[in-house]
Design an enzyme around this catalytic site. Structure first.
Site, PDB file in Angstrom:
ATOM      1  N   ASP A  15       0.815  -1.213   0.000  1.00 53.13           N
ATOM      2  CA  ASP A  15       0.000   0.000   0.000  1.00 53.13           C
ATOM      3  C   ASP A  15       0.848   1.262   0.000  1.00 53.13           C
ATOM      4  O   ASP A  15       0.654   2.167   0.821  1.00 53.13           O
ATOM      5  CB  ASP A  15      -0.947   0.015   1.206  1.00 53.13           C
ATOM      6  CG  ASP A  15      -1.747  -1.258   1.341  1.00 53.13           C
ATOM      7  OD1 ASP A  15      -2.196  -1.775   0.300  1.00 53.13           O
ATOM      8  OD2 ASP A  15      -1.935  -1.739   2.464  1.00 53.13           O
ATOM      9  N   GLU A 180     -11.327   0.979  -3.583  1.00 52.68           N
ATOM     10  CA  GLU A 180     -10.682   1.352  -2.320  1.00 52.68           C
ATOM     11  C   GLU A 180      -9.445   2.185  -2.622  1.00 52.68           C
ATOM     12  O   GLU A 180      -9.135   2.485  -3.768  1.00 52.68           O
ATOM     13  CB  GLU A 180     -10.313   0.092  -1.523  1.00 52.68           C
ATOM     14  CG  GLU A 180      -9.398  -0.854  -2.290  1.00 52.68           C
ATOM     15  CD  GLU A 180      -9.150  -2.171  -1.575  1.00 52.68           C
ATOM     16  OE1 GLU A 180      -9.147  -2.190  -0.338  1.00 52.68           O
ATOM     17  OE2 GLU A 180      -8.946  -3.187  -2.261  1.00 52.68           O
TER      18      GLU A 180
END
Length: 519
Positions: A15, A180
């Site tokens: 991420d 997301e």
């Protein structure tokens, strides 16, 4: 090295959020249940990266005690408004069943090295929040909605964290699903919305949309997605998604993103990592340089960037420094007095706490595995007083999945070495315990070149190495088996389930990961 070789951040660095301030580049990555919260890396040439101190490394900044495996800190967002650095994180307290409990926080600092402000609570509507600092001086909070119900934008007071005005839904996704990781950038005439879609697995991707207003409506890029993975090529980077964009001072554009290097037979042992792709602009849209939508493992060196040579981190740590270097992590809670580098100079002392399958207070100090082929070894000096005390070398994915080579004792006080395996919470002895002499023992773990097998060994007094147990499968430490988001770690460990404050001393930890010639 005069080229970018992916992954740029190897072994459990998922991420990524990358920013540039002047000549300096920073990437923040997720840590989940590991403390310190957020891994932070620095570079000046985009090829060489060094890990620096975490912004959330002090006790009391974030409470991870009891969070589920692969809960905790998800998808940090790092930004810069010209005066302050801002860090947004989600602390995920539950992630199964009908409801996710996802609490979002913001910290800021005038310097990347801190001090960072105490995290301010923002909201709990969804994970992966981010900030846009717009050209008119306003800032906006960008949220996904739990249940993958779309992307929200709301103005925020970046000094106080107060949310201002109406919260508006600006994007429902491209249709790929599982929208997301939203970030909004204002480049030229457009606001560009970058989201991760497809789920954080083999169908993961980076989707781009744009609008002429921060509140939309957003138009999805033709021929979306920008980036995904070639699932037909077992040697290609997989799980590519969750991106952020930066422009270099020389005017080049790069996308950093999540990726993995799975083994087709057993899964992803190294967790999800971070890679870098060169971008070009065509008709107002970013595209991978050279075309296509699959990640490359090699790019030419970036143009016009200064040389950068971070200090090399040695494979072996003899614990002579007054503090642990960045790169070490502990599960969920800082160890405090349970860890000492001064009680026995040149040794790391761990006072035993709860067992390795606890989600609260565990005396484990670990480093992530960065390559499939690896050797780890240590020397432990430990005198167990009862079978409830154990110390040694852990090969660990999470509280339910690990191997543990540890010294303990029988009911009659005889010292033994035991090799334990925990597979989805079922803990068993891999082989019969081995009687060992009193005093220090050396413990070793070696993986096969493909990473699929692990052999444990031990010796005393500088003698010959002796195998303990058979070659063990590493499949139980993969993302796919554990249904998790982290990766394999090597660590020093002690527990005292009798509460007698028993301790173990470790003379060193050496972790040598052999990087392949290609990739």
């Amino acid at each position: 090295m005069s080229e970018i070789r992916n992954p740029i951040l190897r072994g459990f660095c998922p991420d990524p959020c990358m920013i540039r301030t002047g000549e300096d580049y920073y990437i923040a990555t997720s840590t989940f249940e590991w403390f310190p919260c957020v891994n932070l890396f620095h570079s000046r040439d985009l090829m060489h990266w060094e890990q620096i101190e975490s912004p959330l490394r002090e006790p009391g900044q974030m409470d991870l005690c009891g969070v589920p495996d692969s809960g905790g800190i998800w998808a940090p967002d790092l930004s810069w408004d010209g005066q302050y650095y801002y860090l947004l994180v989600t602390n995920v307290l539950t992630k199964k069943g009908r409801w996710y409990n996802t609490h979002n926080y913001m910290s800021r600092a005038a310097s990347i090295t801190g001090p960072w402000s105490k995290p301010i609570y923002l909201n709990s509507i969804g994970f992966d929040p981010s900030l846009l600092h717009d050209t008119d001086g306003k800032s906006y909070l960008v949220n996904m909605v739990n249940g993958f119900k779309g992307v929200l934008v709301q103005q925020i007071d970046r000094e106080t964290g107060a949310l201002l005005g109406e919260r508006r839904k600006v994007y429902s996704g491209s249709g790929i699903g599982c929208t997301e990781g939203p970030r909004i950038y204002h480049f030229g005439d457009y606001y560009y919305l970058i989201v991760a879609e497809g789920g954080t697995g083999y169908a993961h991707c980076v989707t781009i949309a744009r609008a002429d207003n921060v509140f939309g409506p957003y138009e999805t890029m033709p021929e979306n997605p920008l980036l995904t993975s070639d699932r037909d090529d077992p040697d290609a980077l997989q799980k590519c998604g969750h991106g952020s964009i930066v422009e270099t001072q020389a005017g080049e554009w790069y996308l950093t993103h999540l990726c993995s290097r799975p083994d087709a037979a057993s899964g992803c042992l190294l967790g999800r990592e971070s890679a870098l792709q060169r971008l070009e602009w065509h008709n107002g849209w970013p595209r991978l340089a050279g075309g296509g939508r699959f990640a490359r493992t090699v790019w030419p060196a970036p143009a016009g960037l200064p040389a950068f040579a971070p200090a090399a981190r040695p494979d072996r740590d003899d614990f002579d420094a007054p503090a642990l270097a960045p790169g070490y992590a502990v599960p969920r809670a800082p160890l405090g007095a349970a860890l000492s580098l001064t009680a026995r100079p040149g040794w790391l002392r761990l006072t035993g706490q709860e067992s390795l399958n606890s989600r609260h207070h565990v005396s484990l100090v670990a480093r992530r595995q960065t390559e499939h082929e690896m050797t780890a070894d240590t020397c432990v000096d430990f005198a167990p007083a009862c079978p409830e005390q154990l110390a040694g070398l852990a090969y660990y994915y999470d509280a339910m999945n690990f191997y543990l080579l540890g010294k303990t004792c029988t009911e009659d006080g005889a010292a033994v070495l035991t090799l334990l395996r925990s597979d989805t919470g079922v803990i068993e002895e891999v082989c019969d315990p081995v009687p060992v002499p009193d005093g220090a023992l050396e413990l070793q773990l070696t993986t096969t070149p493909d990473g699929r097998g692990a052999q444990f060994r031990w010796r005393a007094g500088g003698g010959d190495w002796a195998d303990i147990g058979p070659v063990c499968t590493t499949e139980i430490l993969t993302d796919e088996h554990c249904r998790g988001f982290t990766g394999a770690h090597l660590g020093l460990y002690a527990h005292d389930m009798a509460g007698l404050h028993g301790y173990a001393d470790f003379d060193w930890l050496a972790v040598c990961c052999r990087r392949p010639e290609k990739g």
